[in-house]
Design a protein around this motif. Structure first.
Motif, mmCIF file in Angstrom:
data_model
loop_
_atom_site.group_PDB
_atom_site.id
_atom_site.type_symbol
_atom_site.label_atom_id
_atom_site.label_comp_id
_atom_site.label_asym_id
_atom_site.label_seq_id
_atom_site.Cartn_x
_atom_site.Cartn_y
_atom_site.Cartn_z
ATOM 1 N N ALA A 117 0.843 -1.194 0.000
ATOM 2 C CA ALA A 117 0.000 0.000 0.000
ATOM 3 C C ALA A 117 0.876 1.242 0.000
ATOM 4 C CB ALA A 117 -0.912 0.008 1.225
ATOM 5 N N VAL A 118 0.481 2.241 -0.787
ATOM 6 C CA VAL A 118 1.226 3.499 -0.851
ATOM 7 C C VAL A 118 0.257 4.645 -0.568
ATOM 8 C CG1 VAL A 118 2.803 4.932 -2.180
ATOM 9 C CG2 VAL A 118 2.679 2.473 -2.657
ATOM 10 N N PHE A 119 0.562 5.444 0.451
ATOM 11 C CA PHE A 119 -0.302 6.542 0.868
ATOM 12 C C PHE A 119 0.404 7.882 0.685
ATOM 13 C CE2 PHE A 119 -1.213 2.818 3.473
ATOM 14 C CZ PHE A 119 -2.594 2.704 3.374
ATOM 15 N N ASP A 120 -0.388 8.900 0.378
ATOM 16 C CA ASP A 120 0.097 10.274 0.369
ATOM 17 C C ASP A 120 0.099 10.754 1.816
ATOM 18 O OD1 ASP A 120 0.396 13.053 0.268
ATOM 19 O OD2 ASP A 120 -0.670 13.223 -1.631
ATOM 20 N N LEU A 121 1.277 10.917 2.390
ATOM 21 C CA LEU A 121 1.392 11.253 3.804
ATOM 22 C C LEU A 121 0.691 12.560 4.157
ATOM 23 C CD1 LEU A 121 4.976 10.401 5.146
ATOM 24 C CD2 LEU A 121 2.768 9.733 6.120
ATOM 25 N N ARG A 122 0.673 13.503 3.250
ATOM 26 C CA ARG A 122 0.098 14.808 3.563
ATOM 27 C C ARG A 122 -1.425 14.766 3.675
ATOM 28 N NH1 ARG A 122 3.787 19.403 0.505
ATOM 29 N NH2 ARG A 122 5.811 18.551 1.120
ATOM 30 N N GLN A 123 -2.026 13.671 3.257
ATOM 31 C CA GLN A 123 -3.479 13.530 3.355
ATOM 32 C C GLN A 123 -3.900 12.721 4.579
ATOM 33 O OE1 GLN A 123 -5.240 15.382 1.276
ATOM 34 N NE2 GLN A 123 -3.262 15.979 0.400
ATOM 35 N N ILE A 124 -2.924 12.358 5.409
ATOM 36 C CA ILE A 124 -3.214 11.613 6.637
ATOM 37 C C ILE A 124 -3.134 12.564 7.813
ATOM 38 C CG2 ILE A 124 -2.413 9.767 8.168
ATOM 39 C CD1 ILE A 124 -1.365 8.347 5.631
ATOM 40 N N SER A 125 -4.185 12.595 8.630
ATOM 41 C CA SER A 125 -4.255 13.501 9.775
ATOM 42 C C SER A 125 -3.683 12.826 11.011
ATOM 43 C CB SER A 125 -5.701 13.920 10.041
ATOM 44 O OG SER A 125 -6.245 14.584 8.932
ATOM 45 N N GLY A 126 -2.504 13.288 11.431
ATOM 46 C CA GLY A 126 -1.876 12.699 12.610
ATOM 47 C C GLY A 126 -1.365 11.306 12.318
ATOM 48 N N SER A 127 -1.439 10.448 13.294
ATOM 49 C CA SER A 127 -0.890 9.106 13.168
ATOM 50 C C SER A 127 -1.880 8.157 12.489
ATOM 51 C CB SER A 127 -0.516 8.573 14.554
ATOM 52 O OG SER A 127 0.484 9.402 15.126
ATOM 53 N N LEU A 128 -1.360 7.045 11.997
ATOM 54 C CA LEU A 128 -2.166 6.056 11.274
ATOM 55 C C LEU A 128 -2.063 4.723 11.998
ATOM 56 C CD1 LEU A 128 -3.871 5.822 8.650
ATOM 57 C CD2 LEU A 128 -1.805 4.971 7.528
ATOM 58 N N ARG A 129 -3.230 4.140 12.319
ATOM 59 C CA ARG A 129 -3.257 2.872 13.065
ATOM 60 C C ARG A 129 -4.118 1.858 12.324
ATOM 61 N NH1 ARG A 129 -5.637 2.951 18.136
ATOM 62 N NH2 ARG A 129 -4.178 1.378 18.905
ATOM 63 N N VAL A 130 -3.631 0.625 12.290
ATOM 64 C CA VAL A 130 -4.427 -0.478 11.761
ATOM 65 C C VAL A 130 -5.197 -1.051 12.948
ATOM 66 C CG1 VAL A 130 -4.399 -2.657 10.507
ATOM 67 C CG2 VAL A 130 -2.629 -0.934 10.052
ATOM 68 N N ARG A 131 -6.513 -0.945 12.898
ATOM 69 C CA ARG A 131 -7.320 -1.318 14.063
ATOM 70 C C ARG A 131 -8.749 -1.658 13.632
ATOM 71 N NH1 ARG A 131 -10.950 2.632 14.880
ATOM 72 N NH2 ARG A 131 -10.428 4.845 14.512
ATOM 73 N N PRO A 132 -9.517 -2.298 14.519
ATOM 74 C CA PRO A 132 -10.933 -2.509 14.222
ATOM 75 C C PRO A 132 -11.680 -1.179 14.233
ATOM 76 C CG PRO A 132 -10.166 -4.027 15.930
ATOM 77 C CD PRO A 132 -9.098 -2.993 15.752
ATOM 78 N N ALA A 133 -12.594 -1.013 13.298
ATOM 79 C CA ALA A 133 -13.415 0.196 13.255
ATOM 80 C C ALA A 133 -14.432 0.191 14.387
ATOM 81 C CB ALA A 133 -14.132 0.291 11.911
#
Length: 233
Positions: A117-133
């Motif tokens: 997976a490749v993400f645009d970092l500038r479009q992510i708000s704060g930290s990114l976590r893989v977790r249950p919704a």
């Protein structure tokens, strides 16, 4: 800012091996000849593997199918990203051209059979976590529609409640998709098969070298474990 998997993920899927990489300096300037050679090297590997076995027989894909069954999803209805790419590549003997960094990482994905997976970092708000919704998160499709993942669905969630991927490695969001203006990226490589501890670092090395060849950048990366689950960005 950081990337990590929730403790629940490590507890339920202890065989997970996750590689993470970031780099600035992705631009519209690159050598198309270099990209062609890099993609060809990777797709040749995929083509050789597919000449011997179908993608469903790859251990990397079989492991993700088992995980999807554990998550209560039909593995033939919701496929991990690498399986979807391999199916398309087997039928068309080619991959779609989207963006140079995506084209290259998709080629690495089919060569290794592992979701990348490749993400645009500038479009992510704060930290990114893989977790249950929890059911309140928002997911923006590539068509611009906003969906709400079901409670318990595994997502990539940022601090503003945006889900940047649904069903773990099934579908990324249009919100943080790489676009022509993207310069800073986050790459995530995840696998659960026997041998993943060796294969994920190899995929990371291929990606690192390719990014260096294309943009003369110096990526930062790490392989995460349950004891060291966080990657500082």
């Amino acid at each position: 800012m950081y990337f990590e998997h929730d403790d629940q993920i490590w507890q339920k899927f202890p065989d997970l091996v996750a590689g993470v990489m970031t780099t600035p300096g992705i631009t519209t300037g690159f050598s198309s000849d270099v990209l062609h050679d890099l993609v060809s090297t990777q797709t040749d590997r995929a083509r050789a593997r597919l000449s011997e076995h179908s993608e469903s027989e790859f251990p990397e894909i079989s492991a993700w199918r088992r995980v999807y069954s554990q998550m209560g999803l039909k593995p033939t209805q919701y496929r991990c990203a690498s399986e979807s790419l391999l199916r398309r590549f087997r039928k068309d003997d080619d991959l779609p051209s989207i963006h140079p960094v995506i084209d290259f990482c998709n080629a690495v994905s089919v060569a290794h059979g592992i979701p990348v997976a490749v993400f645009d970092l500038r479009q992510i708000s704060g930290s990114l976590r893989v977790r249950p919704a929890d059911g309140t998160e928002k997911y923006e499709s590539f068509g611009g529609d906003v969906e709400h993942p079901a409670p318990g669905e595994i997502i990539f969630a940022d601090e503003d409640g945006w889900a940047h991927a649904r069903r773990w490695v099934n579908r990324q969001s249009g919100r943080s998709a790489v676009k022509p203006a993207t310069s800073d990226i986050l790459v995530v490589v995840e696998a659960l098969h026997d041998g993943a501890a060796d294969d994920v670092p190899k995929a990371l090395d291929d990606i690192r070298q390719g990014l260096r060849d294309l943009w003369d950048v110096d990526p930062t990366s790490a392989v995460l474990t349950s004891r060291a689950p966080r990657f500082e960005i």
